[in-house]
Scaffold this motif. Sequence first.
Motif, PDB file in Angstrom:
ATOM      1  N   ALA A   1      43.815  50.886  72.667  1.00  0.00           N
ATOM      2  CA  ALA A   1      44.482  49.795  71.955  1.00  0.00           C
ATOM      3  C   ALA A   1      44.669  48.583  72.856  1.00  0.00           C
ATOM      4  O   ALA A   1      44.487  47.432  72.420  1.00  0.00           O
ATOM      5  CB  ALA A   1      45.823  50.271  71.411  1.00  0.00           C
ATOM      6  N   ALA A   2      45.038  48.800  74.122  1.00  0.00           N
ATOM      7  CA  ALA A   2      45.245  47.685  75.047  1.00  0.00           C
ATOM      8  C   ALA A   2      43.934  46.979  75.359  1.00  0.00           C
ATOM      9  O   ALA A   2      43.873  45.742  75.413  1.00  0.00           O
ATOM     10  CB  ALA A   2      45.887  48.194  76.335  1.00  0.00           C
TER      11      ALA A   2
ATOM     12  N   LEU B   1      40.111  42.445  74.419  1.00  0.00           N
ATOM     13  CA  LEU B   1      38.795  41.997  73.970  1.00  0.00           C
ATOM     14  C   LEU B   1      38.903  41.101  72.740  1.00  0.00           C
ATOM     15  O   LEU B   1      38.136  40.143  72.594  1.00  0.00           O
ATOM     16  CB  LEU B   1      37.903  43.201  73.670  1.00  0.00           C
ATOM     17  CG  LEU B   1      37.477  44.023  74.884  1.00  0.00           C
ATOM     18  CD1 LEU B   1      36.745  45.282  74.441  1.00  0.00           C
ATOM     19  CD2 LEU B   1      36.588  43.203  75.823  1.00  0.00           C
ATOM     20  N   ASN B   2      39.846  41.396  71.853  1.00  0.00           N
ATOM     21  CA  ASN B   2      40.074  40.525  70.692  1.00  0.00           C
ATOM     22  C   ASN B   2      40.498  39.127  71.143  1.00  0.00           C
ATOM     23  O   ASN B   2      40.054  38.116  70.576  1.00  0.00           O
ATOM     24  CB  ASN B   2      41.141  41.121  69.781  1.00  0.00           C
ATOM     25  CG  ASN B   2      40.614  42.237  68.899  1.00  0.00           C
ATOM     26  OD1 ASN B   2      39.413  42.360  68.672  1.00  0.00           O
ATOM     27  ND2 ASN B   2      41.511  43.073  68.397  1.00  0.00           N
TER      28      ASN B   2
ATOM     29  N   PHE C   1      51.889  41.972  77.469  1.00  0.00           N
ATOM     30  CA  PHE C   1      51.766  41.935  76.022  1.00  0.00           C
ATOM     31  C   PHE C   1      51.985  43.326  75.458  1.00  0.00           C
ATOM     32  O   PHE C   1      52.113  44.299  76.209  1.00  0.00           O
ATOM     33  CB  PHE C   1      50.394  41.369  75.626  1.00  0.00           C
ATOM     34  CG  PHE C   1      50.143  40.015  76.230  1.00  0.00           C
ATOM     35  CD1 PHE C   1      50.650  38.875  75.640  1.00  0.00           C
ATOM     36  CD2 PHE C   1      49.434  39.896  77.422  1.00  0.00           C
ATOM     37  CE1 PHE C   1      50.446  37.628  76.219  1.00  0.00           C
ATOM     38  CE2 PHE C   1      49.232  38.662  78.011  1.00  0.00           C
ATOM     39  CZ  PHE C   1      49.742  37.519  77.408  1.00  0.00           C
ATOM     40  N   SER C   2      52.044  43.426  74.135  1.00  0.00           N
ATOM     41  CA  SER C   2      52.321  44.704  73.490  1.00  0.00           C
ATOM     42  C   SER C   2      51.389  44.900  72.307  1.00  0.00           C
ATOM     43  O   SER C   2      51.148  43.955  71.548  1.00  0.00           O
ATOM     44  CB  SER C   2      53.787  44.747  73.020  1.00  0.00           C
ATOM     45  OG  SER C   2      54.084  45.993  72.417  1.00  0.00           O
ATOM     46  N   GLN C   3      50.848  46.112  72.191  1.00  0.00           N
ATOM     47  CA  GLN C   3      49.993  46.457  71.063  1.00  0.00           C
ATOM     48  C   GLN C   3      50.519  47.731  70.404  1.00  0.00           C
ATOM     49  O   GLN C   3      50.664  48.751  71.075  1.00  0.00           O
ATOM     50  CB  GLN C   3      48.548  46.682  71.515  1.00  0.00           C
ATOM     51  CG  GLN C   3      47.609  47.134  70.413  1.00  0.00           C
ATOM     52  CD  GLN C   3      47.476  46.096  69.310  1.00  0.00           C
ATOM     53  OE1 GLN C   3      47.052  44.971  69.545  1.00  0.00           O
ATOM     54  NE2 GLN C   3      47.840  46.462  68.087  1.00  0.00           N
TER      55      GLN C   3
ATOM     56  N   ARG D   1      52.453  48.543  76.312  1.00  0.00           N
ATOM     57  CA  ARG D   1      52.624  47.298  77.048  1.00  0.00           C
ATOM     58  C   ARG D   1      51.518  47.200  78.106  1.00  0.00           C
ATOM     59  O   ARG D   1      51.277  48.162  78.836  1.00  0.00           O
ATOM     60  CB  ARG D   1      54.003  47.253  77.718  1.00  0.00           C
ATOM     61  CG  ARG D   1      55.174  47.410  76.738  1.00  0.00           C
ATOM     62  CD  ARG D   1      55.292  46.208  75.825  1.00  0.00           C
ATOM     63  NE  ARG D   1      56.330  46.378  74.811  1.00  0.00           N
ATOM     64  CZ  ARG D   1      57.596  46.016  74.959  1.00  0.00           C
ATOM     65  NH1 ARG D   1      57.998  45.489  76.103  1.00  0.00           N
ATOM     66  NH2 ARG D   1      58.463  46.186  73.967  1.00  0.00           N
ATOM     67  N   PHE D   2      50.881  46.045  78.193  1.00  0.00           N
ATOM     68  CA  PHE D   2      49.754  45.897  79.107  1.00  0.00           C
ATOM     69  C   PHE D   2      49.677  44.461  79.623  1.00  0.00           C
ATOM     70  O   PHE D   2      50.228  43.526  79.024  1.00  0.00           O
ATOM     71  CB  PHE D   2      48.438  46.261  78.399  1.00  0.00           C
ATOM     72  CG  PHE D   2      48.087  45.355  77.251  1.00  0.00           C
ATOM     73  CD1 PHE D   2      47.186  44.310  77.405  1.00  0.00           C
ATOM     74  CD2 PHE D   2      48.678  45.534  75.999  1.00  0.00           C
ATOM     75  CE1 PHE D   2      46.877  43.462  76.352  1.00  0.00           C
ATOM     76  CE2 PHE D   2      48.371  44.692  74.941  1.00  0.00           C
ATOM     77  CZ  PHE D   2      47.472  43.659  75.115  1.00  0.00           C
TER      78      PHE D   2
END
Length: 321
Positions: free
Chosen positions: A65-66, A71-72, A233-235, A257-258
């Motif tokens: 997810a991170a 990449l998004n 950031f957080s996903q 968190r990443f």
Amino acid sequence: MTSPDLPAELKAALNARLEGLSRNNAASRAAAISQTYREGGGSEAIRTETDALAYALARMPATYAAVVASLNALAEIRPDFAPATLLDVGAGPGTASWAATEAFSSLQRCTQFDANAALRTLAQQLAHDSTRLHAVTYELGPARTLLAQAEPADLVVASYMIGEIGQAERAALAEALWSKTNDTLLVVEPGTPAGYARIISLRAQLIAAGARVAAPCPHDRACPLIAPDWCHFSQRLQRSRAHKQVKGAEVPFEDERFAYVALTRLPATSHPSRVLAQPDAGKVEIAAKLCTPDGVTVTRIPRRAKADYARARRWRWGDAV
């Protein structure tokens, strides 16, 4: 935008490996491996097939997810970026490779590096029936040694791996990663102050070597944040039944968190500002903490500015605006 949830064929491959495995044993090993990671032990605790699978069940969804979120963000800034080749350094069970092939249909060749034999075995098993990763090359050994012999790639990814090596080795590895980057290097780390510090150090080193920041920063200057603040950031991702069992969790989702940086060889260009925290939406105004080309600021959008207010209500932590 690529979904943060594991692709269906990867979920199926993981579930197939679960056949006959004790979930209690997997949960116990996952807890022990996670503890080793928190203590800075890296992947050395992963020695067996069960260890590797327990690690993948516990960490692969969040790591995926991170990387996808990073990449998004890169694809949003570089919508024309269509890499044909990928180097996945510190590949583990192949998480970043899965994310990259989902994000970029243009990828034709993927090479993975890792020093852990159990993780390589699992990665090859998971990719065996994949329509995208069946022809991937996985080389076993130290990252710098393998990089010295590698062909450069359009996209180079190092996710959740530079924290496993010493500071002096990190500088040498950063140089090696950049030397094999034809276009873009993506480095992802845990969203802790220590993870952020590693990202910032690598960022500064490679900017001095000629790199330009593609994301998340809107500039190539020094990070304007002052400790104890840090950029991360957080996903949010959904937990599968197996994921919840291995983690001993009841909540159906997880927030990873990443911290990350995407560095490119393209000439410097202007980038949009970045939302550094979830905006505070009140009745009178929306307050949003932004990293802008001119530094960090708190932007306030009054409700009376209807169009701007409606647009700001859609802002989320990590968005480019």
